[in-house]
Design a protein around this motif. Structure first.
Motif, short mmCIF file in Angstrom:
data_model
loop_
_atom_site.label_atom_id
_atom_site.label_comp_id
_atom_site.label_asym_id
_atom_site.label_seq_id
_atom_site.Cartn_x
_atom_site.Cartn_y
_atom_site.Cartn_z
N VAL A 283 0.85 -1.21 0.00
CA VAL A 283 0.00 0.00 0.00
C VAL A 283 0.88 1.25 0.00
N ASP A 284 1.89 1.24 0.85
CA ASP A 284 2.80 2.39 0.96
C ASP A 284 3.62 2.57 -0.32
N PHE A 286 2.93 1.64 -3.47
CA PHE A 286 2.11 2.16 -4.57
C PHE A 286 1.66 3.60 -4.30
N SER A 287 1.46 3.92 -3.03
CA SER A 287 1.09 5.29 -2.66
C SER A 287 2.19 6.28 -3.04
N SER A 295 -2.83 0.84 -4.82
CA SER A 295 -2.75 1.07 -3.38
C SER A 295 -4.07 0.67 -2.72
N SER A 316 -0.57 5.94 4.57
CA SER A 316 -0.15 5.74 3.18
C SER A 316 -1.33 5.92 2.22
N LEU A 317 -2.48 5.37 2.61
CA LEU A 317 -3.67 5.47 1.75
C LEU A 317 -4.18 6.91 1.69
N CYS A 320 -2.07 8.80 -0.59
CA CYS A 320 -2.37 8.47 -1.98
C CYS A 320 -3.65 9.18 -2.45
#
Length: 329
Positions: A283-284, A286-287, A295, A316-317, A320
């Motif tokens: 997640v982090d 791709f963020s 993410s 992280s989300l 993003c």
């Protein structure tokens, strides 16, 4: 300095040129170099060597050679640092012929090689697969009373590791410890890679354990080598969630998301369940590259598997969402 009525001199400019060169800012180094020449301030061996070393370290050897030529034409004699910088530049480029020419010229000038000179020569030959020549210079440096350092030993260990000669690898490793030289991450990674590739995973894991006990953090190279070892037929141990999650995190932090996904899919094929750390790394990762879709995909998959997100996952989300302009979401 100018406000106090004191004008900059050779020493002042050398400090500026050397400082910028060490940090790879050769544009600023050249600006001050041209300024000091324009003002008629004398250049010296330190001035030119700072430029030569700086350009050599960023791989612009042609520029190093240009200022080396200018230096000699100005009647300024090179010193051991000047020659070592050029030798290191030729070594990194893999130009053994020019490296040896430079080394021989240095000796003809009556300049004694130092630790950096020999380390560059040894590393150059190792990278070209010529262990015989690298050992020749290793013996020569010891004959001159120059003690090898961690870079010298790590180069030799890495070279023999790539050749699969683990006996010699271990011999140099034990020798460096006896001589009071502490191994670093490169040393341990070379040992772990060599043993993993040759199916000696238990030995790799011993070095991995010792590495951590010595306070040296494993990196992507370490975990990749261990994964390779696990894949060997001779291995009787298997990777776990920590191994895979660590390598996924390492690649994610470096923006190499394709490799992260490759190992993520591999761990699932091997029936190893991803955990909170695994998903948060994805997640982090791709963020940070602004890939909102992926993410969110791994965030949702994480929840579907019943794994609760933590503060880092949410942060992280949110980051993003912010980058994508979806602040309402």
């Amino acid at each position: 300095m100018k406000q106090s009525g004191k004008l900059p001199n050779t020493f002042t400019y050398n400090c500026l040129i050397r400082g910028y060169s060490k940090h790879g800012n050769l544009g600023e180094s050249l600006r001050y170099f041209k300024e000091m020449k324009r003002k008629g301030i004398s250049t010296c061996v330190v001035t030119y060597t700072s430029l030569i070393d700086g350009f050599s370290k960023i791989g612009q050897l042609e520029e190093s050679l240009k200022y080396f030529k200018e230096m000699k034409e100005s009647g300024i004699s090179p010193n051991v640092i000047t020659y070592s910088s050029l030798i290191n530049g030729h070594s990194k480029r893999g130009d053994m012929k020019e490296m040896v020419i430079c080394y021989n010229e240095m000796k003809q000038m009556g300049i004694a090689p130092n630790l950096i000179t020999y380390s560059s020569l040894i590393d150059g030959y190792i990278k070209n697969g010529d262990m015989e020549e690298s050992l020749k210079y290793y013996k020569e440096m010891k004959d001159f009373g120059i003690a090898p350092n961690v870079i010298t030993y790590s180069s030799l260990i890495n070279g023999y590791s790539q050749m699969g000669d683990l006996e010699v690898c271990v011999k140099f490793f034990e020798q460096m410890k006896r001589n009071g030289v502490s191994p670093n991450r490169v040393t341990y990674n070379s040992l772990i890679c060599g043993h993993s590739k040759n199916g000696a995973l238990k030995k790799s894991l011993q070095y991995f354990k010792e590495m951590k006990q010595n306070g040296i953090s494993p990196n992507v190279v370490t975990y990749s080598a261990l994964i390779d070892g696990y894949k060997m037929k001779k291995s009787d141990v298997s990777p776990n969630v920590v191994t895979y999650s660590s390598i996924i995190d390492g690649y994610s932090k470096h923006g190499e998301l394709k490799k992260s996904i490759k190992y993520f899919e591999e761990m699932k094929r091997n029936a190893i369940s991803p955990n909170e750390f695994t998903y948060t790394s994805l997640v982090d990762g791709f963020s940070k590259v602004g890939d909102f879709e992926n993410s969110l995909k791994y965030f949702n998959e994480m929840q579907q598997r019943g794994i609760p997100p933590n503060e880092v996952t949410y942060s992280s989300l949110i980051n993003c969402y912010s980058k994508s302009g979806n602040l309402k979401e």
